[in-house]
Design an enzyme around this catalytic site. Structure first.
Site, short mmCIF file in Angstrom:
data_model
loop_
_atom_site.label_atom_id
_atom_site.label_comp_id
_atom_site.label_asym_id
_atom_site.label_seq_id
_atom_site.Cartn_x
_atom_site.Cartn_y
_atom_site.Cartn_z
N LYS A 154 9.45 -3.01 -10.96
CA LYS A 154 9.36 -3.59 -12.29
C LYS A 154 10.75 -3.95 -12.81
O LYS A 154 11.71 -3.19 -12.66
CB LYS A 154 8.67 -2.62 -13.26
CG LYS A 154 7.17 -2.46 -13.00
CD LYS A 154 6.56 -1.51 -14.00
CE LYS A 154 5.05 -1.38 -13.79
NZ LYS A 154 4.34 -2.64 -14.10
N ARG A 211 -10.88 -6.39 9.60
CA ARG A 211 -12.07 -6.31 10.46
C ARG A 211 -12.97 -7.53 10.33
O ARG A 211 -13.72 -7.85 11.25
CB ARG A 211 -12.88 -5.05 10.11
CG ARG A 211 -12.20 -3.75 10.51
CD ARG A 211 -13.02 -2.56 10.08
NE ARG A 211 -13.15 -2.49 8.62
CZ ARG A 211 -13.84 -1.58 7.97
NH1 ARG A 211 -14.51 -0.66 8.64
NH2 ARG A 211 -13.90 -1.57 6.65
N HIS A 270 5.29 0.58 -6.57
CA HIS A 270 5.48 -0.67 -7.28
C HIS A 270 6.19 -0.49 -8.63
O HIS A 270 6.75 -1.45 -9.17
CB HIS A 270 4.15 -1.41 -7.46
CG HIS A 270 3.23 -0.80 -8.47
ND1 HIS A 270 2.33 0.19 -8.15
CD2 HIS A 270 3.08 -1.04 -9.78
CE1 HIS A 270 1.66 0.54 -9.23
NE2 HIS A 270 2.08 -0.20 -10.24
N HIS A 272 4.83 7.77 -9.40
CA HIS A 272 5.33 6.88 -10.45
C HIS A 272 6.19 7.62 -11.49
O HIS A 272 7.34 7.24 -11.75
CB HIS A 272 4.18 6.19 -11.17
CG HIS A 272 3.34 5.32 -10.29
ND1 HIS A 272 3.83 4.68 -9.19
CD2 HIS A 272 2.03 4.96 -10.37
CE1 HIS A 272 2.87 3.97 -8.61
NE2 HIS A 272 1.78 4.13 -9.31
N ASP A 304 -2.09 11.03 -8.18
CA ASP A 304 -2.12 9.58 -8.23
C ASP A 304 -0.95 9.00 -9.02
O ASP A 304 -0.48 7.90 -8.71
CB ASP A 304 -3.44 9.11 -8.86
CG ASP A 304 -3.61 7.60 -8.79
OD1 ASP A 304 -3.55 7.05 -7.68
OD2 ASP A 304 -3.80 6.97 -9.85
N GLU A 353 -3.23 4.26 -19.77
CA GLU A 353 -4.12 3.17 -19.34
C GLU A 353 -5.39 3.18 -20.18
O GLU A 353 -5.87 4.24 -20.58
CB GLU A 353 -4.49 3.33 -17.87
CG GLU A 353 -3.30 3.32 -16.93
CD GLU A 353 -3.73 3.56 -15.49
OE1 GLU A 353 -3.98 2.57 -14.77
OE2 GLU A 353 -3.82 4.73 -15.09
N LYS A 381 -6.06 8.06 -18.25
CA LYS A 381 -6.96 6.91 -18.26
C LYS A 381 -7.86 6.96 -19.49
O LYS A 381 -8.06 8.01 -20.09
CB LYS A 381 -7.80 6.89 -16.97
CG LYS A 381 -6.95 6.63 -15.73
CD LYS A 381 -7.82 6.40 -14.52
CE LYS A 381 -6.98 6.01 -13.31
NZ LYS A 381 -6.30 4.71 -13.50
#
Length: 481
Positions: A182, A51, A178, A240, A235, A216, A330
């Protein structure tokens, strides 16, 4: 040691969300590294679409600044930086309106590979697909790349699949995870299917249990509003960790082919037993004077989990009775992603009870130090008799492949696979829906019960209940370090 690359065909790659964080942090640096490595041919073009009211020069400057932040000084100083920036162009576009679409159509060529990357929020996927089709930008061999989250539950995933299928064939849709890009994850396939060593042992008869950990140290700072609607289950687990489980548990495909690989992964997901309520633990970091999830998410009443630990079973002949323990969170003690396959003890020890056997464990490290090690028993050196000691047969990619070997980022591999037309490392629609069909009942069960996530200290290994999940089975989580 220099990596060997095979150049792809010339292409036009449109990146929607071209000024966003993912494009700046991963997509453009990844493309630049592929350019430096000689994999992107001259005459290819990268067209940013967003945008923001920029021209081509302004966009090139924005990407120059992004590269200065996310690539090395040596890479930035390379004389090929300017030729790379000259490949860029830009279109200011309204994803849900009419502005900019004709300008984008005018930039597309018919004699090169055509690909479109949806680096935007999932609410825009359908609108982009419809407008690309309506303005004649897509061709029968055009490829679209769709970022996660791919749906919020089974119903929304099905609806999105139907929207995309109205404008694209399944062979044109690249649902990106993703983790599958790896290098270590791909090496897991090589270890399993290119060697006879492990295959006779790769089953419930010899494997005691499997642990998959993605830990993480960061919290949800900066993406709290998204994460609070999602949580660790949606998530991380649904995509994953599920993909890693599939690569461990899948049967050998008859060939290294996109659909053959994905057929076997789908069989694993469909063989997963429902997860019992006592076999899943939710947690939320809450620091005594430190970081707090509710503050990071700006929602003091949040019941969204930042940590998940669960036990799953794959009900087929190969794996019946072998537990798979999945854990992600996390604000944990260290940043580490690994798969640990623990083998059973020998049926009889000739060394006596004094020499307690320690299990053989094959550890595949995904990050930060990519590599593998296998824990085996040896005699402890010295004259003290037959005393056993477990040691690691360790292989670090950096050491094994040479100091000069640059391990590509996952996005580098995956974007080049899109240009090649290779879907092996991308998810198929039925695979996505099967994963949601397994995850949804877990989420619905705790919502129905009104479960509250268990608190855990930032910098710890998660809530105590997660430790008990393993302890009651007579096992322990591997240390996060």
């Amino acid at each position: 040691m220099v990596s060997r690359v095979i150049p792809v065909e010339r292409f036009d790659l449109v990146v929607f969300g071209a000024t966003g964080d993912l494009a700046r942090r991963k997509i453009m640096p990844g493309l630049y590294r592929r350019w430096l490595d000689g994999q992107i041919p001259e005459g290819s073009r990268i067209i940013g679409a967003a945008r923001s009211r920029l021209d081509a020069a302004g966009y090139a400057e924005l990407i120059r600044e992004a590269l200065a932040e996310f690539v090395t000084e040596a890479e930035l100083a390379d004389a090929r930086l300017e030729p790379f920036l000259s490949m860029l162009s830009y279109v200011a576009i309204d994803a849900t309106g009419t502005d900019g679409w004709q300008d984008l159509r005018a930039q597309m060529r018919d004699d090169v590979v055509r690909a479109v990357y949806f680096s935007v929020g999932p609410s825009l996927f359908g609108a982009l697909a419809e407008r690309l089709h309506a303005h004649g930008i897509t061709t029968p061999d055009c490829r679209i790349v769709v970022e996660k989250p791919f749906g919020h539950d089974l119903a929304s995933a099905r609806a999105l699949n139907q929207t995309l299928a109205a404008h694209f064939d399944e062979q044109q849709i690249y649902r990106i995870d993703h983790y599958l890009g790896k290098e270590t994850v791909q090496n897991l396939m090589a270890v399993r299917f290119a060697n006879i060593l492990f295959e006779p042992l790769w089953n419930a008869q010899f494997i005691e249990h499997v642990q998959i950990t993605v830990a993480e140290t960061v919290g949800v700072d900066g993406r709290g509003s998204y994460y609070d609607r999602s949580g660790a289950m949606r998530d991380m687990v649904q995509n994953h960790l599920m993909q890693l489980l599939c690569l461990i548990a899948m049967e050998p495909p008859n060939r290294f082919d996109p659909d053959a690989m994905r057929d076997e992964k789908l069989k694993v997901i469909r063989a997963l037993d429902p997860v019992a309520s006592g076999d899943v633990v939710r947690g939320q970091y809450a620091g005594n004077g430190g970081a707090s999830y509710t503050e990071d998410a700006d929602n003091p009443e949040s019941r969204t989990e930042s940590f998940i630990a669960l036990k799953a079973y794959v009900s087929n002949w190969r794996w019946k009775g072998t537990p798979f323990y999945l854990r992600t969170g996390k604000r944990l003690r260290a940043r580490v992603s690994e798969i640990a396959i623990t083998f059973k003890e020998p049926p009889h020890s000739i060394f006596g009870e004094a020499e307690r056997w320690k299990e053989n464990v094959l550890v595949i490290r995904l990050q930060p130090d990519e590599g593998m090690d296998l824990r085996v028993m040896i005699k402890e050196p010295g004259p003290g008799g037959m005393r056993l000691k477990d040691v690691a047969l360790d292989m670090s990619f950096a050491e094994a492949l040479g100091e000069g070997m640059q391990i590509p980022d996952a996005y580098e591999r995956l974007i080049m696979d899109v240009i090649r037309g290779n879907q092996t490392l991308f998810m198929r629609s039925d695979e996505v829906e099967a994963a949601w069909a397994w995850v949804d009942p877990i989420i619905e069960a705790w919502e129905k019960r009104g479960d509250v996530p268990r608190p855990y200290d930032p910098g710890s290994s998660g809530p105590e209940d997660a430790l008990m999940l393993m302890h009651r089975d007579g096992r322990r989580w591997r240390e996060i370090k």
